[in-house]
Design a protein around this motif. Structure first.
Motif, mmCIF file in Angstrom:
data_model
loop_
_atom_site.group_PDB
_atom_site.id
_atom_site.type_symbol
_atom_site.label_atom_id
_atom_site.label_comp_id
_atom_site.label_asym_id
_atom_site.label_seq_id
_atom_site.Cartn_x
_atom_site.Cartn_y
_atom_site.Cartn_z
ATOM 1 N N SER A 212 0.980 -1.175 0.114
ATOM 2 C CA SER A 212 -0.046 0.056 0.004
ATOM 3 C C SER A 212 1.032 1.308 -0.007
ATOM 4 C CB SER A 212 -0.930 0.096 1.147
ATOM 5 O OG SER A 212 -1.520 1.297 1.448
ATOM 6 N N PRO A 213 0.898 2.163 -0.908
ATOM 7 C CA PRO A 213 1.405 3.285 -1.064
ATOM 8 C C PRO A 213 1.250 4.425 0.128
ATOM 9 C CG PRO A 213 0.398 3.071 -3.174
ATOM 10 C CD PRO A 213 -0.023 1.801 -2.258
ATOM 11 N N GLY A 214 -0.061 4.129 0.623
ATOM 12 C CA GLY A 214 -0.253 4.938 1.864
ATOM 13 C C GLY A 214 0.700 4.440 3.254
ATOM 14 N N HIS A 215 1.076 2.921 3.205
ATOM 15 C CA HIS A 215 1.669 2.669 4.144
ATOM 16 C C HIS A 215 3.298 3.142 4.214
ATOM 17 C CE1 HIS A 215 -1.229 -0.687 5.434
ATOM 18 N NE2 HIS A 215 -1.669 0.446 5.960
ATOM 19 N N LEU A 216 3.761 2.898 2.621
ATOM 20 C CA LEU A 216 5.111 3.245 2.354
ATOM 21 C C LEU A 216 5.457 4.955 2.953
ATOM 22 C CD1 LEU A 216 7.932 2.504 1.002
ATOM 23 C CD2 LEU A 216 6.952 3.444 -1.166
ATOM 24 N N PHE A 217 4.755 5.545 2.529
ATOM 25 C CA PHE A 217 5.156 7.140 2.586
ATOM 26 C C PHE A 217 4.449 7.522 4.222
ATOM 27 C CE2 PHE A 217 4.917 6.783 -1.940
ATOM 28 C CZ PHE A 217 6.267 7.154 -2.366
ATOM 29 N N GLY A 218 5.152 6.792 5.095
ATOM 30 C CA GLY A 218 4.703 6.876 6.560
ATOM 31 C C GLY A 218 5.638 6.858 7.314
ATOM 32 N N ALA A 219 5.506 6.566 8.624
ATOM 33 C CA ALA A 219 6.741 6.361 9.360
ATOM 34 C C ALA A 219 7.811 5.341 9.044
ATOM 35 C CB ALA A 219 6.080 6.054 11.115
ATOM 36 N N GLY A 220 9.149 5.690 9.200
ATOM 37 C CA GLY A 220 9.939 4.687 8.753
ATOM 38 C C GLY A 220 10.533 4.738 7.300
ATOM 39 N N PHE A 221 9.915 5.754 6.570
ATOM 40 C CA PHE A 221 10.065 6.044 5.073
ATOM 41 C C PHE A 221 11.803 5.996 4.791
ATOM 42 C CE2 PHE A 221 10.623 8.685 1.243
ATOM 43 C CZ PHE A 221 10.299 7.516 0.249
#
Length: 502
Positions: A195-204
């Motif tokens: 999910s792109p929404g998960h990628l561009f979150g914490a820890g990117f």
């Protein structure tokens, strides 16, 4: 030296490698099973980013943009110094020397660091399976002998060894992928791991740091450009194949891990078991024999990466010795195998001195030797690619030829911007590659190694310009006989060829 039965000044043997060989060298350098068992699990453990699998696709896209200009320039510059020659012909000769210093620092670092990883996993495997308890450095030393011997043999023999090891480890990774999708957490396959929404979150930032390390070895195709059958097409074709395969294969396998554990559990599972997430699943669902074979292939994947980087460093030293940037004896090759024997032997000596020094001082082979040096290497490789992308713009400025504006200027300029952004993210998140209790100053010292090497190389380039102008003029050029085809030219020859074909 030409009268020596073992050494020759005749150059590298041409026509021995094809597209498949270059793909094997490039992909083997990043060691697919090592990336899955070590890199992916560590990435999830450190970053906690559920969408980390897409990081491989993102970085592959950046490298594909970079490869557009790089592939176009490969038609004109074929040199075992690879990025060194590209930078010299695009940003100036002193810049080329700086680039060569960055490359030597980066590739030596990752190659030497891999000895620590190999020694550690070999020690654990032999202790568990054979009850044989030896220090990690003993196993590293045995691997060193194997690599040192292969490094002075025919390059096509090296490619054949890498091909066998790479195919087998890719099969092992595919078996894990099938196991994961056949036994998903909760009984159904979830797309949360991509999910792109998960990628561009914490820890990117940490995700980018780890994915960059997985693409180390990207330059391998150009390093062997003097030994391929058709340099005009082979290097570009192999580079595109390797980038596409590596990005998609790693992304799919990283996603498979989240399917097996559940995206929300990937971090904790990786913290608890590390590589055991992979090999434990294989043992549970495929049997002990399959798991043991996968463990052996995990070991050989590191060995394959060692061989690939060793050959790369040896060819860089060969190119610099041939052009008198470094001592001339480094430009010698084996009269029997055509391998860059002097560079190979020098790399072997440096490697054994460094990893034995870590052993004698009681440093951990993975947390210290492997992690420290591979992190430093990642910074160096991205810096090297950034300079090379900028060099492509400089090389094509004012030159005619069949390349489109996209190949000549737009893609390399965009690649330079993207790679600069990646480099900055890596530098600001470098501590994500280090253990929590690592000394704070190492966050700055380790990434500074390739940067300092580059500065020293730039200074040395300036010294050569003033004290040895003839040597300086030949930097990044080819003056060997027999280089008459398009794609095997130095920059001045390329200009004449392009002009005659307008």
């Amino acid at each position: 030296m030409s009268s020596d039965p073992f050494f020759s000044d005749g150059g590298l043997r041409r026509g021995r490698l094809g597209t498949a060989h270059l793909v094997f060298f490039t992909v083997a350098a990043s060691a697919p099973l090592t990336v899955l068992g070590g890199g992916v699990t560590t990435m999830y453990a450190v970053s906690g980013n559920m969408g980390a699998a897409l990081g491989y696709v993102l970085l592959a896209a950046v490298l594909a943009v970079f490869a557009t200009g790089y592939a176009a320039m490969s038609r004109y510059v074929a040199n075992a110094g690879a990025f060194y020659a590209y930078i010299a012909n695009g940003l100036g000769r002193a810049g080329g020397v700086a680039g060569s210093a960055v490359a030597l620092a980066a590739y030596n670092a990752i190659q030497i660091g891999l000895y620590g990883l190999f020694g550690a996993i070999m020690k654990d495997f032999m202790t568990a399976k054979a009850g044989l308890t030896l220090d990690w450095w003993v196993w590293a030393l045995l691997a060193w002998v194997f690599i040192a011997v292969l490094g002075v043999l025919r390059i096509d023999l090296n490619a054949s060894v890498l091909a066998v090891l790479l195919v087998l480890e890719c099969v092992a990774v595919l078996i894990f992928d099938l196991v994961a999708f056949a036994h998903p957490a909760g009984g159904s396959v979830t797309t949360g791991g991509i999910s792109p929404g998960h990628l561009f979150g914490a820890g990117f930032g940490a995700v980018l740091a780890f994915t960059i390390a997985s693409f180390t070895g990207f330059e391998s195709g150009a390093i062997y450009s003097e030994e391929v059958k058709d340099p005009r097409r082979t290097v570009a074709r192999a580079t595109y194949i390797a980038v596409a395969f590596t990005g998609l294969f790693y992304a799919f396998s990283a996603w498979a891990l989240t399917v097996l554990t559940g995206p929300e559990n990937a971090q904790q599972a990786s913290i608890d078991a590390g590589p055991g997430v992979i090999f434990g699943a294989l043992e549970q669902y495929s049997g002990v024999v399959v798991a043991d074979i996968a463990n052996v292939l995990f070991i050989t994947s590191v060995l394959a990466a060692l061989l690939s980087f060793h050959n790369g460093v040896a060819r860089y030293l060969f190119a610099l010795g041939r052009e008198n940037v470094l001592p001339r004896f480094l430009g010698s090759t084996s009269s029997r195998s055509g391998a860059p024997i002097a560079g190979s032997l020098i790399q072997s000596v440096l490697a054994v001195v460094v990893f034995l020094a870590f052993a004698m001082t009681g440093r951990d082979p993975v947390i210290d030797l492997f992690t420290w040096l591979s992190g430093s290497a990642a910074v160096g490789v991205v810096l090297l690619m950034t300079l090379t992308s900028a060099a492509v713009v400089g090389f094509f400025r004012g030159r005619g030829g069949p390349e489109s504006a996209w190949q000549r200027a737009i893609a390399p300029a965009l690649g330079t911007v993207l790679l600069t952004a990646v480099l900055l993210v890596l530098l600001f998140n470098f501590d994500a590659l280090l253990a929590p209790d690592t000394a704070g100053y190492l966050k700055w010292l380790l990434p500074a190694i390739p940067v300092v090497a580059g500065v020293l190389g730039l200074i040395w380039g300036g010294v050569l310009r003033s004290s040895r102008p003839d040597t300086y003029r030949r930097i990044g050029q080819l003056d060997e006989e027999g280089l008459h085809e398009p794609g095997l030219h130095s920059a001045p020859e390329a200009d004449r060829w392009a002009a005659s074909h307008r």
